[in-house]
Design an enzyme around this catalytic site. Structure first.
Site, PDB file in Angstrom:
ATOM      1  N   CYS A  76      24.132 -20.174  31.159  1.00  0.00           N
ATOM      2  CA  CYS A  76      25.380 -20.897  30.463  1.00  0.00           C
ATOM      3  C   CYS A  76      26.197 -20.266  29.841  1.00  0.00           C
ATOM      4  O   CYS A  76      27.919 -20.562  30.445  1.00  0.00           O
ATOM      5  CB  CYS A  76      24.478 -21.652  29.169  1.00  0.00           C
ATOM      6  SG  CYS A  76      25.703 -22.854  28.106  1.00  0.00           S
ATOM      7  N   CYS A  81      27.768 -23.634  32.003  1.00  0.00           N
ATOM      8  CA  CYS A  81      28.333 -24.548  31.239  1.00  0.00           C
ATOM      9  C   CYS A  81      29.627 -24.184  30.447  1.00  0.00           C
ATOM     10  O   CYS A  81      30.655 -24.371  30.815  1.00  0.00           O
ATOM     11  CB  CYS A  81      27.240 -24.819  29.211  1.00  0.00           C
ATOM     12  SG  CYS A  81      25.449 -25.192  30.605  1.00  0.00           S
ATOM     13  N   LYS A  84      32.509 -23.160  32.959  1.00  0.00           N
ATOM     14  CA  LYS A  84      32.770 -24.582  33.740  1.00  0.00           C
ATOM     15  C   LYS A  84      33.643 -25.034  32.874  1.00  0.00           C
ATOM     16  O   LYS A  84      35.065 -25.911  33.790  1.00  0.00           O
ATOM     17  CB  LYS A  84      30.968 -24.775  34.340  1.00  0.00           C
ATOM     18  CG  LYS A  84      31.497 -26.614  35.228  1.00  0.00           C
ATOM     19  CD  LYS A  84      31.319 -27.363  34.161  1.00  0.00           C
ATOM     20  CE  LYS A  84      29.769 -27.533  32.834  1.00  0.00           C
ATOM     21  NZ  LYS A  84      28.585 -27.901  33.815  1.00  0.00           N
ATOM     22  N   LYS A  85      32.875 -25.724  31.138  1.00  0.00           N
ATOM     23  CA  LYS A  85      34.082 -26.828  31.005  1.00  0.00           C
ATOM     24  C   LYS A  85      35.215 -25.852  30.313  1.00  0.00           C
ATOM     25  O   LYS A  85      36.235 -27.106  30.799  1.00  0.00           O
ATOM     26  CB  LYS A  85      32.638 -26.584  29.487  1.00  0.00           C
ATOM     27  CG  LYS A  85      33.734 -27.689  28.670  1.00  0.00           C
ATOM     28  CD  LYS A  85      33.512 -28.527  28.899  1.00  0.00           C
ATOM     29  CE  LYS A  85      33.940 -29.878  28.071  1.00  0.00           C
ATOM     30  NZ  LYS A  85      33.801 -30.293  26.912  1.00  0.00           N
ATOM     31  N   GLY A 149      11.755  -7.224  32.221  1.00  0.00           N
ATOM     32  CA  GLY A 149      11.096  -7.395  32.024  1.00  0.00           C
ATOM     33  C   GLY A 149       9.304  -7.737  32.926  1.00  0.00           C
ATOM     34  O   GLY A 149      10.015  -8.450  33.632  1.00  0.00           O
ATOM     35  N   TYR A 218      25.826 -31.804  40.871  1.00  0.00           N
ATOM     36  CA  TYR A 218      26.030 -31.079  39.782  1.00  0.00           C
ATOM     37  C   TYR A 218      27.528 -30.206  39.867  1.00  0.00           C
ATOM     38  O   TYR A 218      28.694 -30.172  39.490  1.00  0.00           O
ATOM     39  CB  TYR A 218      25.557 -32.088  38.766  1.00  0.00           C
ATOM     40  CG  TYR A 218      24.977 -30.259  38.019  1.00  0.00           C
ATOM     41  CD1 TYR A 218      25.375 -30.097  36.520  1.00  0.00           C
ATOM     42  CD2 TYR A 218      23.307 -30.704  38.480  1.00  0.00           C
ATOM     43  CE1 TYR A 218      24.735 -29.033  36.221  1.00  0.00           C
ATOM     44  CE2 TYR A 218      22.961 -29.734  37.366  1.00  0.00           C
ATOM     45  CZ  TYR A 218      23.646 -28.616  36.419  1.00  0.00           C
ATOM     46  OH  TYR A 218      22.721 -27.828  36.022  1.00  0.00           O
ATOM     47  N   VAL A 219      26.519 -29.129  40.428  1.00  0.00           N
ATOM     48  CA  VAL A 219      27.425 -27.703  40.400  1.00  0.00           C
ATOM     49  C   VAL A 219      28.409 -28.039  41.481  1.00  0.00           C
ATOM     50  O   VAL A 219      30.121 -27.109  41.190  1.00  0.00           O
ATOM     51  CB  VAL A 219      26.369 -26.196  40.555  1.00  0.00           C
ATOM     52  CG1 VAL A 219      27.121 -24.882  40.774  1.00  0.00           C
ATOM     53  CG2 VAL A 219      25.413 -26.841  39.690  1.00  0.00           C
ATOM     54  N   GLU A 222      31.541 -30.298  40.099  1.00  0.00           N
ATOM     55  CA  GLU A 222      32.276 -29.307  39.290  1.00  0.00           C
ATOM     56  C   GLU A 222      33.106 -28.652  39.838  1.00  0.00           C
ATOM     57  O   GLU A 222      33.987 -28.648  39.317  1.00  0.00           O
ATOM     58  CB  GLU A 222      31.203 -29.484  38.021  1.00  0.00           C
ATOM     59  CG  GLU A 222      30.278 -30.242  37.085  1.00  0.00           C
ATOM     60  CD  GLU A 222      29.456 -29.553  36.021  1.00  0.00           C
ATOM     61  OE1 GLU A 222      29.080 -30.623  35.816  1.00  0.00           O
ATOM     62  OE2 GLU A 222      28.997 -28.868  36.241  1.00  0.00           O
ATOM     63  N   GLY A 307      21.645 -25.645  45.433  1.00  0.00           N
ATOM     64  CA  GLY A 307      20.192 -25.253  44.454  1.00  0.00           C
ATOM     65  C   GLY A 307      19.679 -23.952  43.907  1.00  0.00           C
ATOM     66  O   GLY A 307      20.701 -23.054  44.491  1.00  0.00           O
ATOM     67  N   HIS A 487      38.180 -48.884  17.541  1.00  0.00           N
ATOM     68  CA  HIS A 487      39.455 -49.339  18.690  1.00  0.00           C
ATOM     69  C   HIS A 487      40.350 -48.495  18.540  1.00  0.00           C
ATOM     70  O   HIS A 487      40.653 -48.300  17.281  1.00  0.00           O
ATOM     71  CB  HIS A 487      39.901 -50.764  18.056  1.00  0.00           C
ATOM     72  CG  HIS A 487      40.555 -51.649  19.724  1.00  0.00           C
ATOM     73  ND1 HIS A 487      40.192 -52.149  20.782  1.00  0.00           N
ATOM     74  CD2 HIS A 487      41.754 -52.172  19.049  1.00  0.00           C
ATOM     75  CE1 HIS A 487      41.368 -52.588  20.910  1.00  0.00           C
ATOM     76  NE2 HIS A 487      42.262 -52.360  20.528  1.00  0.00           N
ATOM     77  N   GLU A 492      33.968 -48.116  23.119  1.00  0.00           N
ATOM     78  CA  GLU A 492      33.702 -49.458  22.515  1.00  0.00           C
ATOM     79  C   GLU A 492      33.486 -50.121  23.361  1.00  0.00           C
ATOM     80  O   GLU A 492      32.654 -51.041  23.721  1.00  0.00           O
ATOM     81  CB  GLU A 492      34.964 -50.052  21.588  1.00  0.00           C
ATOM     82  CG  GLU A 492      35.780 -50.216  22.530  1.00  0.00           C
ATOM     83  CD  GLU A 492      36.931 -50.990  21.561  1.00  0.00           C
ATOM     84  OE1 GLU A 492      36.796 -51.686  20.750  1.00  0.00           O
ATOM     85  OE2 GLU A 492      38.619 -50.680  21.750  1.00  0.00           O
TER      86      GLU A 492
END
Length: 512
Positions: A76, A81, A84-85, A149, A218-219, A222, A307, A487, A492
């Site tokens: 992330c 995330c 990307k954003k 680990g 979505y990857v 985006e 994937g 509004h 809305e």
């Protein structure tokens, strides 16, 4: 390492094995050892430490095939995330600059984007987050070990440093939160040698140039969206459908908007090989599965988004008998994140059937820490998890897709309220709003409980996050109608929706 040795531990060298022993009374070195320093692992470890547990986190990032590496924080923060954003925001700003002219801003000269400037700024922000995570672990007295680990037994973990030194840690409980990494299609010649993945795109120093994105997750969408938005020639190669697992009507709106936005699509196509030409360009050969014809084109970059695979192979799970799902390689977990071996737990992307989303991993990690510390029995609720796809036209959703709602309740058992609307900010800019759409899927009888909510439009994540809380409270269609709107907003429109698909009436919103 010196600081570590000065702590309440001592090192013993036995041949090439460094064995960690406690200078304290007690059965184990730690109450909890977490393998994986991503969002979930960090959340779990910090929560456990705050509850009085003695905790260690082991995190080691294997460089990508292309040699890309990063710091603490997981996918992330480093290659997901966050970057990307920010690149999505860069693309939105490009559109905003074009809109600005219609709003009276005098902008002279051509508008162009500089990849290096953007990349450096984003990478610097990511590095600051890496540092912040290390500081937080230190403040909360969580021991951070930059080692790989693996499991020795249900209370023992072996750590391997970059230099090849081994250490042994024992713990009452062990948590696996290693997440996943992008797949390469190893059956396609040249795919690995000449392609990149989402592990690389955000750390490129130079612009990827003309790019082929293979995949329609979505990857994929985006990445293709922000590449198009900053002015790069971008094509998405789709084997079958886009956004598998999401509502397919909404997926169609997302890709329709991207097509109008400038992203090219090669539908029903499968890549066969990638060759590097003497010019340095990448020649991609693919087959159109609809016609059977073969095609070729050249690109500067090929981004594989086909994937992800769980990071389980190097953990030694087979030796302990930790059960994996054969088809996915993920760990089979119970409702309490337990594995088939006592005292070993797993959560996040590595858990079979779990959403591959940062917020669910964070929350699940905190709940697990509380249970292991004996402070709670509460389990993670994986139902009605909201999410947003940050494509050029954002898509937010929570609850069931229309297909899934129909499957569970029958076509006559659901009512779908929907609307096509035009965001106010699109009006002066004269932007096409054909794909700005929302729908609320409800049970047809009784109180008309809301089963799913879907929204395409600006700031879809912000809109969806607010409505997601209603799902935890059993929101109904009447609750929606009783809510007073703010509004003028896009959100809305959701509380005004009144036209059903069943009616066949025009669902286009008119007026302000």
């Amino acid at each position: 390492m010196a600081a570590f040795c000065r702590a309440r531990h001592r090192w013993k060298r036995t041949n090439c094995l460094h064995v960690l022993t406690r200078n304290l009374t007690g059965k184990y070195d730690y109450d909890l050892v977490v393998i994986g320093g991503g969002s979930g692992g960090l959340a779990c470890s910090k929560e456990a430490a705050q509850l009085g547990q003695k905790v260690a986190v082991l995190d080691y990032v294997e460089p990508s095939v292309k040699g890309t590496k990063w710091g603490l924080g997981g996918t992330c923060v480093n290659v997901g995330c966050i970057p990307k954003k920010l690149m999505h925001q860069a693309a939105l700003l490009g559109t905003a600059v074009k809109d600005a002219k219609k709003y009276g801003w005098q902008i002279s000269g051509p508008i162009c984007h500089d990849w290096a400037t953007m990349a450096e700024a984003i990478q610097n922000h990511v590095r600051s987050l890496n540092w912040g995570h290390r500081v937080q672990l230190q403040d909360k007295k969580v021991k951070y070990l930059n080692v790989k680990g693996s499991l020795v037994d249900k209370h023992t973990v072996k750590g391997l440093s970059k230099a090849g030194k081994e250490m042994i840690l024992t713990a009452k409980n062990i948590v696996i939160a290693t997440g996943g990494r992008p797949n390469y299609p190893t059956n396609i010649p040249g795919a690995v040698e000449h392609g990149i993945t989402s592990d690389d795109i955000f750390w490129l120093k130079k612009s990827p140039g003309k790019t082929l994105v293979v995949g329609a997750s979505y990857v994929a969408l985006e990445c293709a969206g922000f590449l198009t938005g900053i002015g790069l020639d971008t094509t998405v190669m789709v084997r079958s459908i886009a956004l598998r697992g999401f509502d397919q009507q909404m997926a169609g709106l997302v890709t329709d908007y991207m097509d109008a936005y400038g992203t090219k699509f090669a539908w029903m196509c499968v890549p066969k090989r990638v060759d590097k030409l003497s010019s340095g360009a990448l020649q991609v050969t693919w087959t159109d599965t609809h016609t059977g014809n073969e095609h070729k084109d050249t690109y500067d970059s090929v981004l594989w988004a086909v994937g992800r695979a769980p990071e389980t192979k190097a953990l030694g799970l087979d030796k302990l008998g930790v059960q994996l799902r054969k088809e996915t390689g993920k760990i089979v977990v119970g409702a309490d994140e337990s594995t088939s071996v006592p005292n070993i737990y797993a959560f996040g992307d590595i858990g079979e059937g779990r959403p591959e989303l940062t917020p669910t991993a964070i929350k699940a990690g905190k709940f697990l820490a509380r249970r292991l510390a004996g402070h709670s029995t509460e389990l993670m609720n994986y139902d009605n998890v909201p999410t947003t796809v940050f494509t050029p036209l954002e898509y937010g959703c929570v609850g069931l897709s229309e297909e899934e709602a129909e499957k569970r309740h029958g076509k006559d058992g659901i009512e779908v309220y929907h609307a096509f609307y035009k965001p106010l900010e699109f009006s002066v800019a004269e932007r096409d709003a054909s794909q700005c759409y929302l729908k609320v899927i409800c049970e047809r009888g009784g109180d008309q409980k809301i089963l799913g909510l879907h929204f395409t439009g600006p700031n879809a994540g912000e809109v969806t996050q607010g409505f997601a809380m209603g799902f935890q409270c059993g929101a109904t269609y009447s609750h929606l109608l009783q809510t007073v709107g703010i509004h003028p907003t896009c959100a809305e429109e959701l509380i005004k929706v009144s036209i059903t698909k069943r009616s066949g009436l025009d669902a286009t919103v008119t007026g302000c």
